[in-house]
Design a protein around this motif. Structure first.
Motif, PDB file in Angstrom:
ATOM      1  N   UNK A 211     -14.932  -8.652   0.899  1.00 40.15           N
ATOM      2  CA  UNK A 211     -13.873  -8.840   1.893  1.00 40.15           C
ATOM      3  C   UNK A 211     -13.267  -7.484   2.237  1.00 40.15           C
ATOM      4  N   UNK A 212     -13.268  -7.169   3.525  1.00 41.48           N
ATOM      5  CA  UNK A 212     -12.618  -5.953   3.999  1.00 41.48           C
ATOM      6  C   UNK A 212     -11.370  -6.287   4.793  1.00 41.48           C
ATOM      7  N   UNK A 213     -10.420  -5.358   4.836  1.00 45.84           N
ATOM      8  CA  UNK A 213      -9.189  -5.574   5.600  1.00 45.84           C
ATOM      9  C   UNK A 213      -8.973  -4.400   6.545  1.00 45.84           C
ATOM     10  N   UNK A 214      -8.192  -4.667   7.590  1.00 47.61           N
ATOM     11  CA  UNK A 214      -7.848  -3.626   8.555  1.00 47.61           C
ATOM     12  C   UNK A 214      -6.495  -3.946   9.159  1.00 47.61           C
ATOM     13  N   UNK A 215      -5.897  -2.933   9.769  1.00 49.30           N
ATOM     14  CA  UNK A 215      -4.648  -3.130  10.483  1.00 49.30           C
ATOM     15  C   UNK A 215      -3.432  -3.246   9.591  1.00 49.30           C
ATOM     16  N   UNK A 216      -2.337  -3.677  10.209  1.00 48.22           N
ATOM     17  CA  UNK A 216      -1.052  -3.770   9.546  1.00 48.22           C
ATOM     18  C   UNK A 216       0.038  -3.366  10.521  1.00 48.22           C
ATOM     19  N   UNK A 217       1.267  -3.768  10.268  1.00 50.02           N
ATOM     20  CA  UNK A 217       2.380  -3.419  11.139  1.00 50.02           C
ATOM     21  C   UNK A 217       2.467  -4.331  12.336  1.00 50.02           C
ATOM     22  N   UNK A 218       2.636  -3.772  13.537  1.00 50.19           N
ATOM     23  CA  UNK A 218       2.822  -4.532  14.774  1.00 50.19           C
ATOM     24  C   UNK A 218       1.568  -5.335  15.096  1.00 50.19           C
ATOM     25  N   UNK A 219       1.640  -6.695  15.081  1.00 52.43           N
ATOM     26  CA  UNK A 219       0.434  -7.498  15.334  1.00 52.43           C
ATOM     27  C   UNK A 219      -0.094  -7.387  16.753  1.00 52.43           C
ATOM     28  N   UNK A 220       0.727  -6.907  17.695  1.00 55.35           N
ATOM     29  CA  UNK A 220       0.234  -6.762  19.067  1.00 55.35           C
ATOM     30  C   UNK A 220      -0.569  -5.485  19.235  1.00 55.35           C
ATOM     31  N   UNK A 221      -0.486  -4.590  18.266  1.00 56.88           N
ATOM     32  CA  UNK A 221      -1.204  -3.322  18.339  1.00 56.88           C
ATOM     33  C   UNK A 221      -2.431  -3.324  17.422  1.00 56.88           C
ATOM     34  N   UNK A 222      -2.226  -3.701  16.160  1.00 57.98           N
ATOM     35  CA  UNK A 222      -3.329  -3.678  15.180  1.00 57.98           C
ATOM     36  C   UNK A 222      -3.013  -4.666  14.061  1.00 57.98           C
ATOM     37  N   UNK A 223      -3.213  -5.953  14.307  1.00 65.52           N
ATOM     38  CA  UNK A 223      -2.802  -6.958  13.325  1.00 65.52           C
ATOM     39  C   UNK A 223      -3.551  -6.829  12.000  1.00 65.52           C
ATOM     40  N   UNK A 224      -2.838  -7.119  10.904  1.00 66.23           N
ATOM     41  CA  UNK A 224      -3.428  -7.132   9.569  1.00 66.23           C
ATOM     42  C   UNK A 224      -4.381  -8.325   9.475  1.00 66.23           C
ATOM     43  N   UNK A 225      -5.625  -8.055   9.107  1.00 69.61           N
ATOM     44  CA  UNK A 225      -6.632  -9.099   9.163  1.00 69.61           C
ATOM     45  C   UNK A 225      -7.769  -8.751   8.205  1.00 69.61           C
ATOM     46  N   UNK A 226      -8.679  -9.704   8.000  1.00 63.14           N
ATOM     47  CA  UNK A 226      -9.811  -9.474   7.114  1.00 63.14           C
ATOM     48  C   UNK A 226     -11.127  -9.801   7.804  1.00 63.14           C
ATOM     49  N   UNK A 227     -12.197  -9.296   7.191  1.00 66.05           N
ATOM     50  CA  UNK A 227     -13.566  -9.603   7.576  1.00 66.05           C
ATOM     51  C   UNK A 227     -14.334  -9.836   6.279  1.00 66.05           C
ATOM     52  N   UNK A 228     -15.305 -10.739   6.317  1.00 63.61           N
ATOM     53  CA  UNK A 228     -16.051 -11.085   5.109  1.00 63.61           C
ATOM     54  C   UNK A 228     -17.548 -11.016   5.374  1.00 63.61           C
ATOM     55  N   UNK A 229     -18.302 -10.582   4.349  1.00 66.24           N
ATOM     56  CA  UNK A 229     -19.751 -10.545   4.459  1.00 66.24           C
ATOM     57  C   UNK A 229     -20.367 -10.818   3.090  1.00 66.24           C
TER      58      UNK A 229
END
Length: 403
Positions: A211-229
């Protein structure tokens, strides 16, 4: 349903030479440390379960003696039993669950026994070794064997999934986050969505998910989220930063169900032929004139590697005319032919598989059911069923019952 992982059992040994003075013997304890205390010297250790795990059976340990080893040496005895070891002069010490047949990642431990009778002369006792052979050497007679792990097997952990956002993805995209936690994911702006259990380290039949994560802070700019493989590597690519991994199965793993087998009759087959009946039940088959013989766990639906076994029944009423009995065949169809009426089906393995043991099915009789009805018998055995008047019909591999 979740299962606990394994725990470590340490085995110590003491004595040697003249058994009337200080018999060579073993002692066991559940411990993360080697057994080097109280006069015992560490011999070996293994990892087993303290609660039932699919494919395992219960081994009970009793202890006796203590004090002067020339009078009544402190020692242990082992048996495969669902009951505590409180008989024949033994006092229950502990129990564990291990495999009665080969299992991936497990090794074979052989147990030999010696002595008996007067404990001041030659006390009844056991010795344990890691070996693929029976323990018939150095004065020991083989008693039993079991398969256990030499390293810890993890218990499954709880992974919680939270969700956030929704609606216009340019403002606050709908997304999830995951963490390993025994609590619901209701914090840091996340609302709990679901949870699941998986393994934190390799487990037979499971694969690794990163599981990888990206983003953080303002969700309209770069929402905190994950990706899985599905990957054996950490998720550190394509702008993702590794968050965690777990091991899980890629195919459904249903719980096997219990099938109980009862037997009836015996002696002259024209009067009351020896035969079996089967039902899907959590209880022993002790009703309607049947006496429980054995039980096993198998699947009610197809699982990769299994095949379908169909059970037909015939007869009923007066056992001297047409005894109630069953016949088993490996078939994708219901057993509605040759005078048999389909009763049930189960899915088991045609050859050895994780945690299974072999069940052999023999057949006897044929023709006029009032003389010698066509019927089957079953036993747990590594050999074909060609004895006591039975001719081997088939075998299958299923899980031994744990209750």
């Amino acid at each position: 349903m979740s299962y606990a992982g394994t725990v470590r059992f340490s085995v110590g040994e003491a004595g040697g030479g003249d058994p009337s003075v200080n018999a060579h013997r073993t002692m066991i304890e559940q411990s993360n440390n080697d057994f080097n205390h109280s006069g015992w010297k560490h011999r070996l250790s293994f990892h087993a379960y303290t609660v039932p795990f699919p494919g395992t059976v219960r081994y009970s340990i009793g202890e006796a003696g203590g004090g002067d080893p020339s009078v009544n040496a402190h020692r242990i005895m082992i048996e495969q039993s669902n009951n505590d070891f409180n008989h024949s002069g033994w006092k229950h010490r502990l129990f564990f669950y291990a495999y009665p047949s080969p299992f991936p990642g497990a090794v074979r431990f052989s147990v030999g026994e010696a002595g008996g009778g007067d404990p001041s002369v030659n006390p009844h006792r056991i010795m344990i070794e890691q070996s693929n052979n029976d323990f018939n050497h150095s004065g020991w007679k083989h008693r039993l064997y079991f398969y256990a792990h030499t390293n810890p097997v993890p218990n499954p952990l709880r992974y919680s999934v939270g969700e956030a956002g929704g609606g216009d993805p340019s403002v606050n995209a709908h997304r999830i986050m995951i963490e390993q936690s025994n609590n619901d994911f209701n914090h840091s702006g996340w609302k709990h969505r679901l949870f699941f259990y998986a393994y934190p380290s390799p487990f037979p039949g499971a694969v690794r998910f990163s599981v990888g994560e990206a983003g953080g802070g303002d969700p309209s700019v770069n929402p905190h989220r994950i990706m899985i493989e599905q990957s054996n590597d950490d998720f550190n690519h394509s702008g993702w930063k590794h968050r965690l991994y777990f091991y899980a199965h890629t195919n459904p793993v249903p719980n096997p169900l219990r099938y109980s087998v009862g037997e009836a009759g015996g002696g002259d087959p024209s009067v009351n032929a020896h035969r079996i009946m089967i039902e899907k039940s959590d209880n022993n088959f002790d009703h309607s004139g049947w006496k429980h013989r054995l039980s096993f766990h198998a699947y009610s639906t197809s699982v990769p590697g299994t095949v379908r076994y169909s059970v037909g029944e015939a007869g009923g009423g007066d056992p001297s005319v047409n005894p109630h009995r069953i016949m088993i065949e490996q078939s994708d169809n219901d057993f509605n032919h040759s005078g048999w009426k389909h009763r049930l089906a189960f899915y088991a393995y045609p050859s050895t598989a994780l945690g299974t043991v072999r069940f052999s099915v023999g057949e006897a009789g044929g023709g006029d059911p009032s003389l010698n009805a066509h019927r089957t018998m079953i036993e747990q055995s590594d050999s074909d069923f060609n004895h006591s008047g039975w001719k081997h019909r088939l075998s299958f591999f299923a899980f031994p019952s744990i209750n």
